[in-house]
Motif scaffolding. Structure first.
Motif, PDB file in Angstrom:
ATOM      1  N   ARG A  85       0.946  -1.063  -0.204  1.00  0.00           N
ATOM      2  CA  ARG A  85      -0.019   0.058  -0.001  1.00  0.00           C
ATOM      3  C   ARG A  85       0.792   1.301   0.125  1.00  0.00           C
ATOM      4  O   ARG A  85       1.783   1.459   0.715  1.00  0.00           O
ATOM      5  CB  ARG A  85      -0.782   0.166   1.296  1.00  0.00           C
ATOM      6  N   GLU A  86       0.486   2.376  -0.844  1.00  0.00           N
ATOM      7  CA  GLU A  86       1.146   3.353  -1.135  1.00  0.00           C
ATOM      8  C   GLU A  86       0.637   4.451   0.189  1.00  0.00           C
ATOM      9  O   GLU A  86      -0.395   4.278   0.544  1.00  0.00           O
ATOM     10  CB  GLU A  86       1.012   4.058  -2.407  1.00  0.00           C
ATOM     11  N   GLY A  87       1.620   5.161   0.865  1.00  0.00           N
ATOM     12  CA  GLY A  87       1.281   5.948   1.801  1.00  0.00           C
ATOM     13  C   GLY A  87       2.350   6.436   2.662  1.00  0.00           C
ATOM     14  O   GLY A  87       3.527   5.992   2.291  1.00  0.00           O
ATOM     15  N   VAL A  88       2.149   6.976   3.700  1.00  0.00           N
ATOM     16  CA  VAL A  88       3.440   7.501   4.685  1.00  0.00           C
ATOM     17  C   VAL A  88       3.913   6.290   5.366  1.00  0.00           C
ATOM     18  O   VAL A  88       3.360   5.411   6.053  1.00  0.00           O
ATOM     19  CB  VAL A  88       3.030   8.538   5.538  1.00  0.00           C
ATOM     20  N   ILE A  89       5.414   6.130   5.332  1.00  0.00           N
ATOM     21  CA  ILE A  89       6.173   5.316   6.211  1.00  0.00           C
ATOM     22  C   ILE A  89       6.884   6.062   6.935  1.00  0.00           C
ATOM     23  O   ILE A  89       7.910   6.573   6.514  1.00  0.00           O
ATOM     24  CB  ILE A  89       7.239   4.319   5.107  1.00  0.00           C
ATOM     25  N   GLU A  90       6.435   6.180   8.230  1.00  0.00           N
ATOM     26  CA  GLU A  90       7.019   7.320   9.229  1.00  0.00           C
ATOM     27  C   GLU A  90       8.447   6.823   9.694  1.00  0.00           C
ATOM     28  O   GLU A  90       8.495   5.556  10.081  1.00  0.00           O
ATOM     29  CB  GLU A  90       6.127   7.605  10.560  1.00  0.00           C
ATOM     30  N   THR A  91       9.206   7.547  10.071  1.00  0.00           N
ATOM     31  CA  THR A  91      10.553   7.162  10.394  1.00  0.00           C
ATOM     32  C   THR A  91      10.393   6.614  11.916  1.00  0.00           C
ATOM     33  O   THR A  91      11.047   5.511  12.092  1.00  0.00           O
ATOM     34  CB  THR A  91      11.611   8.451  10.382  1.00  0.00           C
ATOM     35  N   CYS A  92       9.862   7.210  12.797  1.00  0.00           N
ATOM     36  CA  CYS A  92       9.524   6.779  14.250  1.00  0.00           C
ATOM     37  C   CYS A  92       8.944   5.213  13.795  1.00  0.00           C
ATOM     38  O   CYS A  92       9.265   4.412  14.920  1.00  0.00           O
ATOM     39  CB  CYS A  92       8.570   7.566  14.921  1.00  0.00           C
ATOM     40  N   CYS A  93       8.214   4.976  13.125  1.00  0.00           N
ATOM     41  CA  CYS A  93       7.548   3.665  12.835  1.00  0.00           C
ATOM     42  C   CYS A  93       8.606   2.810  12.663  1.00  0.00           C
ATOM     43  O   CYS A  93       8.755   1.475  13.052  1.00  0.00           O
ATOM     44  CB  CYS A  93       6.419   3.556  11.741  1.00  0.00           C
ATOM     45  N   THR A  94       9.418   2.987  11.454  1.00  0.00           N
ATOM     46  CA  THR A  94      10.492   2.007  11.388  1.00  0.00           C
ATOM     47  C   THR A  94      11.468   2.093  12.284  1.00  0.00           C
ATOM     48  O   THR A  94      12.039   0.824  12.841  1.00  0.00           O
ATOM     49  CB  THR A  94      11.132   2.594  10.134  1.00  0.00           C
ATOM     50  N   ILE A  95      11.919   3.101  13.239  1.00  0.00           N
ATOM     51  CA  ILE A  95      12.569   3.020  14.470  1.00  0.00           C
ATOM     52  C   ILE A  95      11.983   1.919  15.372  1.00  0.00           C
ATOM     53  O   ILE A  95      12.803   1.208  16.139  1.00  0.00           O
ATOM     54  CB  ILE A  95      12.923   4.163  14.974  1.00  0.00           C
ATOM     55  N   SER A  96      10.733   2.022  15.678  1.00  0.00           N
ATOM     56  CA  SER A  96      10.127   1.312  16.561  1.00  0.00           C
ATOM     57  C   SER A  96      10.291  -0.469  16.146  1.00  0.00           C
ATOM     58  O   SER A  96      10.434  -1.173  16.991  1.00  0.00           O
ATOM     59  CB  SER A  96       8.543   1.444  16.786  1.00  0.00           C
ATOM     60  N   TRP A  97      10.002  -0.668  14.890  1.00  0.00           N
ATOM     61  CA  TRP A  97      10.292  -1.798  14.249  1.00  0.00           C
ATOM     62  C   TRP A  97      11.783  -2.531  14.381  1.00  0.00           C
ATOM     63  O   TRP A  97      11.719  -3.521  14.887  1.00  0.00           O
ATOM     64  CB  TRP A  97      10.029  -1.724  12.818  1.00  0.00           C
ATOM     65  N   LEU A  98      12.899  -1.548  14.476  1.00  0.00           N
ATOM     66  CA  LEU A  98      14.037  -1.917  14.572  1.00  0.00           C
ATOM     67  C   LEU A  98      14.401  -2.391  15.960  1.00  0.00           C
ATOM     68  O   LEU A  98      15.108  -3.253  16.411  1.00  0.00           O
ATOM     69  CB  LEU A  98      14.917  -0.952  14.105  1.00  0.00           C
ATOM     70  N   ALA A  99      13.716  -1.422  16.977  1.00  0.00           N
ATOM     71  CA  ALA A  99      13.848  -1.710  18.379  1.00  0.00           C
ATOM     72  C   ALA A  99      13.136  -2.982  18.738  1.00  0.00           C
ATOM     73  O   ALA A  99      13.736  -3.830  19.471  1.00  0.00           O
ATOM     74  CB  ALA A  99      13.148  -0.463  19.128  1.00  0.00           C
ATOM     75  N   PHE A 100      12.065  -3.181  18.144  1.00  0.00           N
ATOM     76  CA  PHE A 100      11.153  -4.392  18.378  1.00  0.00           C
ATOM     77  C   PHE A 100      12.030  -5.745  17.989  1.00  0.00           C
ATOM     78  O   PHE A 100      12.309  -6.715  18.359  1.00  0.00           O
ATOM     79  CB  PHE A 100       9.958  -4.448  17.838  1.00  0.00           C
ATOM     80  N   THR A 101      12.517  -5.486  16.510  1.00  0.00           N
ATOM     81  CA  THR A 101      13.422  -6.605  16.058  1.00  0.00           C
ATOM     82  C   THR A 101      14.673  -6.898  16.931  1.00  0.00           C
ATOM     83  O   THR A 101      14.898  -8.109  17.139  1.00  0.00           O
ATOM     84  CB  THR A 101      13.654  -6.125  14.671  1.00  0.00           C
ATOM     85  N   ASN A 102      15.367  -5.937  17.315  1.00  0.00           N
ATOM     86  CA  ASN A 102      16.465  -6.100  18.205  1.00  0.00           C
ATOM     87  C   ASN A 102      15.960  -7.024  19.519  1.00  0.00           C
ATOM     88  O   ASN A 102      16.668  -7.895  19.915  1.00  0.00           O
ATOM     89  CB  ASN A 102      16.967  -4.761  18.681  1.00  0.00           C
ATOM     90  N   GLU A 103      14.985  -6.598  20.090  1.00  0.00           N
ATOM     91  CA  GLU A 103      14.341  -6.972  21.282  1.00  0.00           C
ATOM     92  C   GLU A 103      14.125  -8.643  21.044  1.00  0.00           C
ATOM     93  O   GLU A 103      14.507  -9.485  21.828  1.00  0.00           O
ATOM     94  CB  GLU A 103      13.275  -6.566  21.873  1.00  0.00           C
ATOM     95  N   TYR A 104      13.367  -8.921  20.053  1.00  0.00           N
ATOM     96  CA  TYR A 104      13.055 -10.384  19.618  1.00  0.00           C
ATOM     97  C   TYR A 104      14.159 -11.288  19.161  1.00  0.00           C
ATOM     98  O   TYR A 104      14.391 -12.369  19.716  1.00  0.00           O
ATOM     99  CB  TYR A 104      11.977 -10.090  18.347  1.00  0.00           C
ATOM    100  N   TYR A 105      15.114 -10.516  18.615  1.00  0.00           N
ATOM    101  CA  TYR A 105      16.615 -11.449  18.049  1.00  0.00           C
ATOM    102  C   TYR A 105      17.204 -11.734  19.358  1.00  0.00           C
ATOM    103  O   TYR A 105      17.625 -12.774  19.299  1.00  0.00           O
ATOM    104  CB  TYR A 105      17.380 -10.462  17.310  1.00  0.00           C
TER     105      TYR A 105
END
Length: 988
Positions: A546-566
């Protein structure tokens, strides 16, 4: 700890040939080595315990594209961010002084009321009144939130009230006016009540009382010049419930915190002022006599008279409910960045933030930006706990890294204030639900810092008591449902979910891990875009196309969550996803100067493609300019978060687990860390990701030390090779290659990663397009580098990428260039992170990461493989065979060499009946068929007759169709696509 599934293959070297596929054991003996092959994997149903990988990095000494970006951001942004934006802590200090200006009473102006009314506190008859001065007549009058509970002098308990009274002075007006009254109570959840249409209320003046009926809009009609009281019964006959969020469906009146007021008038009221004063309740309220006659035994009690308020000040401060997060986000990022680049100025900047937070903190520990009754209020616009959570996280990270005692003291004092406030209450009543329950993660972090069990218990109480709604993220995950379909599908929720990792680690409850795993895997499948960015328009949508806004804060939260899960999952597949998101979406949010970032980093950067937003990469200060504050002109949510996003690399690059050191990051660097409690450094010499040749050297050991070096072999890196102590080892993609030995300074390991081209075939809005990757790098068509090319007029052949030219893009300010030869000429693609920049122009370039590719493969449903698709046939080979590349299209020429022991010679190369293998004396070739084949290579010891003896090695090249491995059902979905072109230097 996650249980390891181990496959052992023990083989003695024959005639001088040593083939190792896994662990290399150091030996003190001058003899042939025995080698063991180990496959390390982790799955959620093999959980036995709960140890977490930990980052002990002290310095990364990064150079190259990534290092330059981070170093410049530290230099141009992080060291001066707080110095130039002091207001982010002034806001907290201001709350400490409890300034009681009217701006603290005004809530969010949802309906634009302030455009046509000037609402303030004015002196009237020797006291204070709320003044409403009409500036223009709108087409529709709206309600204005008046958070009277923010005034410490106000009373919110209306228990025993039968009527609500308001003193109104409209004597300045020359035409009829109307007032509409609503209020919000926060006993359980939030419920709002508005005066109904057509009900009777009473107007009281000094001389008489008149009953009137509210009009069709619920307004109380008042004659021109009215000066008196309005009374209205406080019951559900007169008031209707029009909003309920977690409420109990009852008119309790024990916690009324906000009025929603509306005033209307015609053109005759423009420039005129209506005053409100003396909000009161009448009934069994232990008050005084009514200001007018009547009322029987009922008494009159003023609950809000505004006498303690001052008019709005000239203080130019943001009223954003999340403003208090900025200092904490920045400090967290600085802590992570300091591990990458321990710059003295950076430490000074962080220490200053800690010092000023200590000064700004209230005596009770309060570290937020809200005043009076607004503190911890239930309003959805109150992000008090969210703000303080980020400050607590930043303080704890800085304390953990540097030992700054004040950082721990301030953080503990803040969370103790929160604990004392909520220890007997539900956190659902703490305001903006999706944000404020993230404080659970703050409690969990505080437990790990102090080992005070009350913090762990409180973190678990929030999860178990306040996150269990049937359509919420926790129970939906337990049912195996989709995150995007939950009632809490915004990005902020990931910070709440991150609590589960620590709870799993500290309690051993496997359910916490399973929920975290289900959510992470589901988000990867349904909401991670091709560049690794998370959400569309700030929430999960279940559609990565889907086209639309991909916010920087959202991506940072994904990286933080991915790090925690990893940390708990410990799998290469999760680490690979961090790399993709970091190299593309995260680095792509950083703009040309390395100082500012985007709010929106879309898949295709086309002007006007994201609705209200430009659709190209512009500064967050432009896209979310409403967050501007003159006291902190550069700061907004994304800019405050930027350092954290860039610094996340230090939490993933190299992590330890006892005597195991996991290396995830590849790039020119010298990573200083520790393993088994001892300092060690890994020096890397490489141009990765331009090439896969990586030289690793161990340094900085105080003495020889035995440990396991676990090297990430990405899921896409089939056919990669490592050479250790002169022994060549073919590596399993998607696993950690473990080298266990007694390491000494100067020990080397040469890694040769295969970096293939891969494809993600689009669906839905991208169903005619394809994303092309080279390793983790998303390739992008950018108008600056291919001015006459667009997404529509440029078609690539899938096979053309095999023969493209890949080179460093440093000279052009890019990570890499990929020149692809097409029918219409050579087209230059760049890495996604480098696309969409200004490049000296007045506006950013247009770019596309979804391309038109002919002959592309079908999509797979496995999210881990979806961006690694191919219709090529992959080759798996042994250590003594050196293929030119590891995957081919049918009809292509397969070329390979042999790396047999020095005392051996080739005896036979057998390809069955369908292959014709030829040799030019230096290498061997055959034409790739359209079906799986096996090539047998046999060799013998030099000087021994032919045929070779039985003990001779028989090595195989197996050409495997991935579809045949996955099964017939998978073939219809798509197959893994791995292609590669690189001249391989002959091993010496």
């Amino acid at each position: 700890m996650l249980k390891k599934t181990i496959t052992l293959l023990m083989c003695m070297s024959v005639m001088g040939a040593s083939a190792s596929y896994g662990i290399m054991h150091d030996t003190e003996y001058n003899m042939k080595q025995t080698t063991i092959s180990t496959t390390v994997s982790a799955t959620q149903d093999t959980i036995e315990g709960a140890t977490a990988l930990k980052s002990n990095i002290k310095n990364m000494n990064l150079t190259g594209y990534v290092g330059t970006n981070i170093k410049n951001n530290v230099k141009f942004w992080q060291v001066s961010a707080y110095k130039n934006n002091k207001n982010i802590i002034d806001q907290i200090a201001r709350a400490k002084t409890n300034t009681n200006g009217f701006e603290n009473i005004l809530g969010t102006d949802y309906f634009g009321v302030d455009k046509y009314f000037d609402i303030d506190i004015a002196d009237k008859y020797g006291g204070k009144s709320m003044s409403w001065t009409l500036k223009s007549v709108p087409s529709d009058f709206g309600d204005r939130d008046i958070r009277f509970a923010n005034d410490p002098a106000a009373q919110t308990n209306f228990t025993g009230a039968k009527e609500l009274w308001i003193k109104i002075d409209a004597s300045d007006t020359s035409s009829p006016t109307g007032v509409r009254t609503a209020f919000e109570e926060n006993v359980v959840g939030r419920e709002s009540y508005r005066l109904k249409n057509g009900v009777s209320v009473t107007l009281h003046t000094a001389s008489d009382s008149t009953v009137v009926a509210t009009d069709g809009g619920g307004y109380i009609p008042m004659p021109a010049g009215f000066d008196g009281y309005v009374s209205m019964p406080l019951d559900e006959t007169h008031f209707t419930r029009y909003f309920n969020e977690g409420g109990n469906g009852k008119l309790d009146l024990s916690a009324v915190v906000q009025f929603q007021l509306s005033v209307k008038g015609d053109v005759g009221m423009i420039g005129k002022t209506l005053y409100m004063d003396e909000f009161a309740i009448v009934g069994d309220v232990d008050g005084k006599a009514l200001p007018v006659s009547g009322g029987g035994n009922d008494t009159y009690k003023v609950v809000w008279d505004m006498s303690a308020l001052s008019a709005k000040s000239d203080y130019d401060a943001s009223s954003l409910p999340w403003y208090g997060e900025f200092a904490g986000k920045l400090l967290t990022g600085i802590a992570y960045s300091y591990k990458i680049y321990p710059n003295a100025e950076l430490k000074t900047a962080a220490d200053e933030i800690v010092t000023d937070l200590k000064t700004a903190q209230g005596d009770d520990g309060y570290l937020g930006v809200f005043v009076g009754g607004a503190r911890y209020s239930i309003s959805v616009s109150n992000w008090d706990l969210w703000n303080q959570y980020h400050c607590i996280t930043g303080l704890l990270e800085w304390h953990k890294l540097t030992g700054n005692a004040d950082a721990l003291t301030v953080a503990k004092k803040a969370i103790d204030c929160i604990y004392e406030t909520f220890k007997d209450r539900s956190y659902i009543v703490a305001g903006g639900f999706e944000t404020n329950r993230g404080i659970a993660h703050g409690y969990a972090q505080m437990y790990q810092a102090t080992k005070d069990v009350k913090y762990l218990n409180e973190a678990e109480r929030i999860i178990q008591n306040d996150c269990m709604d049937e359509n919420g993220w926790y129970k939906t995950a337990l049912r195996g449902g989709h995150f995007y379909q939950t009632s809490s599908n915004r990005w902020e929720v990931l910070h709440m979910i991150m609590t589960l990792g620590i709870l799993y680690e500290e309690t051993g409850n496997g359910e916490y891990y399973n929920v975290m795993s289900q959510i992470w895997e589901d988000i990867l499948q349904t909401d991670i875009h091709n560049g690794g960015g998370f959400t569309t328009d700030e929430s999960a949508q279940g559609d990565p196309y889907r086209e639309g806004v991909i916010e920087t804060c959202c991506t940072i939260s994904w990286l933080a969550f991915t790090n925690e899960y990893y940390k708990y999952n410990k799998s290469v597949a999760v680490a690979d996803e961090f790399e993709r998101s970091y190299y593309n979406a995260m680095l792509g949010s950083l703009l040309d100067t390395d100082k500012y970032c985007t709010y929106n980093t879309p898949m295709n950067g086309v002007q006007g493609s994201c609705g209200y937003y430009d659709g190209r990469r512009v500064t967050s200060q432009q896209d979310i300019s409403f967050q501007y504050n003159s006291g902190s002109p550069d700061m907004n949510c994304c800019q405050a978060n930027l350092a954290r996003g860039l610094g996340q690399l230090s939490e993933w690059a190299a992590v330890s687990d006892g005597d195991k050191l996991y290396l995830n990051y590849f790039g020119n660097s010298k990573i200083e860390t520790e393993v088994s409690g001892k300092n060690v450094a890994i020096r890397q010499t490489t141009t990765y990701p331009v090439t896969g040749d990586i030289a690793l050297e161990i340094t900085d050991l105080s003495e020889p030390t035995e440990f396991s070096l676990m090297i990430r072999i990405p899921s896409w890196a089939h056919g990669s090779v490592a050479t250790v102590d002169g022994v060549r080892n073919v590596l399993d993609a998607g696993e950690y290659y473990e080298v266990r030995k007694i390491w000494r300074n100067g020990d080397r390991l040469d890694l040769d990663l295969e970096i293939p081209f891969m494809f993600w075939t689009g669906e839905k809005a991208q169903n005619t397009f394809t994303s092309v990757y080279r390793g983790p790098i998303l390739l992008t068509l950018d108008s600056h580098f291919a001015s006459d090319k667009t997404q529509q007029n440029t078609v690539f052949e899938a096979t053309s990428f095999e023969y493209s030219d890949v080179a460093s893009g440093t000279a052009g300010g890019c990570m890499l260039f990929c020149d692809v030869h097409t029918a219409s000429g050579t087209v230059r693609l760049v890495d996604f992170a480098s696309a969409g920049k200004y490049n000296g122009a007045s506006s950013p370039s247009t770019y596309w990461s979804w391309l038109r590719v002919s002959g592309n493969p079908g999509a797979m449903y496995d999210a881990h493989q979806r961006w690694m698709n191919s219709d090529k046939i992959r080759i798996d080979f042994g250590a003594e065979i050196v293929p030119e590349r590891t995957a081919y299209y049918p009809g292509e020429t397969v070329r390979f060499k042999l790396a047999i022991p020095n005392d051996c010679e080739v005896s036979d190369i057998l390809g069955g009946d369908i292959l014709e293998i030829t040799s030019d004396g230096d290498s061997y070739t055959f034409v790739m068929p359209d079906e799986p084949v096996t090539v047998n290579v046999r060799f013998k010891q030099s000087g021994i007759g032919d045929p070779p003896k039985d003990e001779s090695s028989a090595l195989k090249i197996s050409l495997i169709s991935v579809g045949s491995v996955l099964g017939a059902a998978a073939i219809g979905i798509g197959v893994v696509f791995i292609i590669k072109k690189r001249k391989r230097a002959e091993k010496k």
